[in-house]
Scaffold this motif. Structure first.
Motif, PDB file in Angstrom:
ATOM      1  N   LEU A  18       0.828  -1.214   0.000  1.00  0.00           N
ATOM      2  CA  LEU A  18       0.000   0.000   0.000  1.00  0.00           C
ATOM      3  C   LEU A  18       0.858   1.258   0.000  1.00  0.00           C
ATOM      4  CD1 LEU A  18      -2.861  -0.966   2.464  1.00  0.00           C
ATOM      5  CD2 LEU A  18      -3.071  -0.545   0.016  1.00  0.00           C
ATOM      6  N   ALA A  19       1.888   1.264   0.828  1.00  0.00           N
ATOM      7  CA  ALA A  19       2.772   2.426   0.920  1.00  0.00           C
ATOM      8  C   ALA A  19       3.436   2.692  -0.422  1.00  0.00           C
ATOM      9  CB  ALA A  19       3.824   2.213   2.005  1.00  0.00           C
ATOM     10  N   LYS A  20       3.828   1.654  -1.106  1.00  0.00           N
ATOM     11  CA  LYS A  20       4.450   1.806  -2.418  1.00  0.00           C
ATOM     12  C   LYS A  20       3.479   2.476  -3.396  1.00  0.00           C
ATOM     13  CE  LYS A  20       7.786  -1.095  -4.456  1.00  0.00           C
ATOM     14  NZ  LYS A  20       8.258  -2.420  -4.752  1.00  0.00           N
ATOM     15  N   ARG A  21       2.227   2.047  -3.367  1.00  0.00           N
ATOM     16  CA  ARG A  21       1.214   2.659  -4.233  1.00  0.00           C
ATOM     17  C   ARG A  21       0.945   4.107  -3.838  1.00  0.00           C
ATOM     18  NH1 ARG A  21      -4.073  -0.670  -4.889  1.00  0.00           N
ATOM     19  NH2 ARG A  21      -4.473   1.042  -6.321  1.00  0.00           N
ATOM     20  N   LEU A  22       0.851   4.358  -2.521  1.00  0.00           N
ATOM     21  CA  LEU A  22       0.591   5.724  -2.055  1.00  0.00           C
ATOM     22  C   LEU A  22       1.720   6.670  -2.452  1.00  0.00           C
ATOM     23  CD1 LEU A  22      -0.873   4.991   1.479  1.00  0.00           C
ATOM     24  CD2 LEU A  22      -2.103   5.968  -0.474  1.00  0.00           C
ATOM     25  N   ASP A  23       2.948   6.181  -2.403  1.00  0.00           N
ATOM     26  CA  ASP A  23       4.092   7.018  -2.761  1.00  0.00           C
ATOM     27  C   ASP A  23       4.116   7.365  -4.249  1.00  0.00           C
ATOM     28  OD1 ASP A  23       4.927   7.047  -0.138  1.00  0.00           O
ATOM     29  OD2 ASP A  23       6.404   5.446  -0.390  1.00  0.00           O
ATOM     30  N   ARG A  24       3.417   6.584  -5.069  1.00  0.00           N
ATOM     31  CA  ARG A  24       3.378   6.830  -6.516  1.00  0.00           C
ATOM     32  C   ARG A  24       2.193   7.698  -6.950  1.00  0.00           C
ATOM     33  NH1 ARG A  24       4.539   1.059  -7.042  1.00  0.00           N
ATOM     34  NH2 ARG A  24       2.342   0.829  -7.526  1.00  0.00           N
ATOM     35  N   VAL A  25       1.304   8.033  -6.028  1.00  0.00           N
ATOM     36  CA  VAL A  25       0.138   8.846  -6.389  1.00  0.00           C
ATOM     37  C   VAL A  25       0.624  10.221  -6.828  1.00  0.00           C
ATOM     38  CG1 VAL A  25      -1.957   9.968  -5.519  1.00  0.00           C
ATOM     39  CG2 VAL A  25      -1.445   7.606  -4.876  1.00  0.00           C
ATOM     40  N   LYS A  26       0.184  10.624  -8.006  1.00  0.00           N
ATOM     41  CA  LYS A  26       0.595  11.913  -8.554  1.00  0.00           C
ATOM     42  C   LYS A  26      -0.239  13.033  -7.954  1.00  0.00           C
ATOM     43  CE  LYS A  26       2.188   9.944 -12.832  1.00  0.00           C
ATOM     44  NZ  LYS A  26       1.986   9.776 -14.252  1.00  0.00           N
ATOM     45  N   LYS A  27       0.394  14.182  -7.845  1.00  0.00           N
ATOM     46  CA  LYS A  27      -0.317  15.365  -7.354  1.00  0.00           C
ATOM     47  C   LYS A  27      -1.301  15.828  -8.424  1.00  0.00           C
ATOM     48  CE  LYS A  27       3.736  16.919  -4.875  1.00  0.00           C
ATOM     49  NZ  LYS A  27       4.858  17.859  -4.977  1.00  0.00           N
ATOM     50  N   PRO A  28      -2.411  16.409  -7.990  1.00  0.00           N
ATOM     51  CA  PRO A  28      -3.386  16.917  -8.963  1.00  0.00           C
ATOM     52  C   PRO A  28      -2.804  18.048  -9.812  1.00  0.00           C
ATOM     53  CG  PRO A  28      -4.296  16.941  -6.743  1.00  0.00           C
ATOM     54  CD  PRO A  28      -2.861  16.585  -6.622  1.00  0.00           C
ATOM     55  N   VAL A  29      -3.265  18.104 -11.044  1.00  0.00           N
ATOM     56  CA  VAL A  29      -2.851  19.153 -11.974  1.00  0.00           C
ATOM     57  C   VAL A  29      -4.117  19.772 -12.562  1.00  0.00           C
ATOM     58  CG1 VAL A  29      -1.684  19.627 -14.176  1.00  0.00           C
ATOM     59  CG2 VAL A  29      -0.669  18.021 -12.552  1.00  0.00           C
ATOM     60  N   ARG A  30      -4.100  21.075 -12.723  1.00  0.00           N
ATOM     61  CA  ARG A  30      -5.216  21.797 -13.337  1.00  0.00           C
ATOM     62  C   ARG A  30      -4.641  22.599 -14.503  1.00  0.00           C
ATOM     63  NH1 ARG A  30      -9.623  23.198  -9.938  1.00  0.00           N
ATOM     64  NH2 ARG A  30      -9.654  20.958 -10.006  1.00  0.00           N
ATOM     65  N   THR A  31      -5.389  22.690 -15.581  1.00  0.00           N
ATOM     66  CA  THR A  31      -4.936  23.488 -16.716  1.00  0.00           C
ATOM     67  C   THR A  31      -5.750  24.771 -16.819  1.00  0.00           C
ATOM     68  OG1 THR A  31      -6.411  22.343 -18.252  1.00  0.00           O
ATOM     69  CG2 THR A  31      -4.164  21.489 -18.060  1.00  0.00           C
ATOM     70  N   PHE A  32      -5.142  25.740 -17.439  1.00  0.00           N
ATOM     71  CA  PHE A  32      -5.742  27.050 -17.673  1.00  0.00           C
ATOM     72  C   PHE A  32      -5.481  27.374 -19.139  1.00  0.00           C
ATOM     73  CE2 PHE A  32      -4.889  31.600 -18.161  1.00  0.00           C
ATOM     74  CZ  PHE A  32      -6.034  32.163 -17.631  1.00  0.00           C
ATOM     75  N   ALA A  33      -6.533  27.557 -19.899  1.00  0.00           N
ATOM     76  CA  ALA A  33      -6.383  27.856 -21.325  1.00  0.00           C
ATOM     77  C   ALA A  33      -6.854  29.278 -21.600  1.00  0.00           C
ATOM     78  CB  ALA A  33      -7.194  26.862 -22.152  1.00  0.00           C
ATOM     79  N   LEU A  34      -6.052  30.015 -22.336  1.00  0.00           N
ATOM     80  CA  LEU A  34      -6.374  31.397 -22.676  1.00  0.00           C
ATOM     81  C   LEU A  34      -6.209  31.579 -24.175  1.00  0.00           C
ATOM     82  CD1 LEU A  34      -7.042  34.272 -21.571  1.00  0.00           C
ATOM     83  CD2 LEU A  34      -4.581  34.665 -21.545  1.00  0.00           C
TER      84      LEU A  34
END
Length: 173
Positions: free
Chosen positions: A7-23
């Motif tokens: 479980l710890a191995k999987r948790l350590d691989r969780v990517k941080k959320p990313v949000r995009t902004f289009a202009l």
């Protein structure tokens, strides 16, 4: 390997959320794209709503309209993408965000307004810190001050809201 280790191995691989902004730098091109998207959705909905025993000529006409709408959407999307700048923002680690907040304490007016930070300095600092594209604080500050209020708000919202993206689900366990 224990269950926790897996479980710890999987948790350590969780990517941080990313949000995009289009202009998009051309409002006419943006409007064309938005309209084309709406028209393609309408055409698809209408086509799906036809009964199986609909008149073959009527069905052919609706299919052609849907095909034409999707062709226009493809052209409009290509133009839109050519005239659009996309920025990406990622959630900071909790300690990074807390440190950044501590570096920008609220002014008396900010506190009176219920803010937890000095908006004039924290907003560009967070935008820069969360930027995956390397946006400098000075650029973030300039955009917040010179863009339209709606665009500046959207830029801020992209960087701020990704900090509050929840990826968890507390089930009834």
């Amino acid at each position: 390997m224990t269950t926790w280790d897996a479980l710890a191995k999987r948790l350590d691989r969780v990517k941080k959320p990313v949000r995009t902004f289009a202009l998009c730098d051309d409002p006419d091109i943006r409007d064309r794209y938005v309209t084309a998207k709406r028209e393609a959705e309408r055409a698809d909905t209408y086509l799906q709503s036809l009964s199986p025993d609909a008149d073959p000529q009527a069905r052919a006409l609706v299919e052609k309209q849907a095909k034409d709408a999707h062709a226009e959407l493809a052209e409009a999307k290509e133009a839109y993408e050519a005239h659009t700048v996309t920025l990406r923002f990622q959630a900071l680690e909790q300690q990074q965000l807390e440190t950044l907040l501590a570096e920008h304490p609220p002014t008396e007016q900010d506190e009176a307004d219920g803010a937890e930070f000095n908006s004039a300095t924290f907003m560009p600092a967070l935008i820069a810190a969360a930027s995956l594209d390397g946006m400098p604080v000075e650029a973030a500050d300039r955009y917040l001050k010179t863009w339209t209020p709606a665009d500046a708000r959207a830029l801020w919202h992209a960087a701020w809201s990704v900090q509050h993206t929840q990826r968890t689900d507390l089930g009834k366990g």
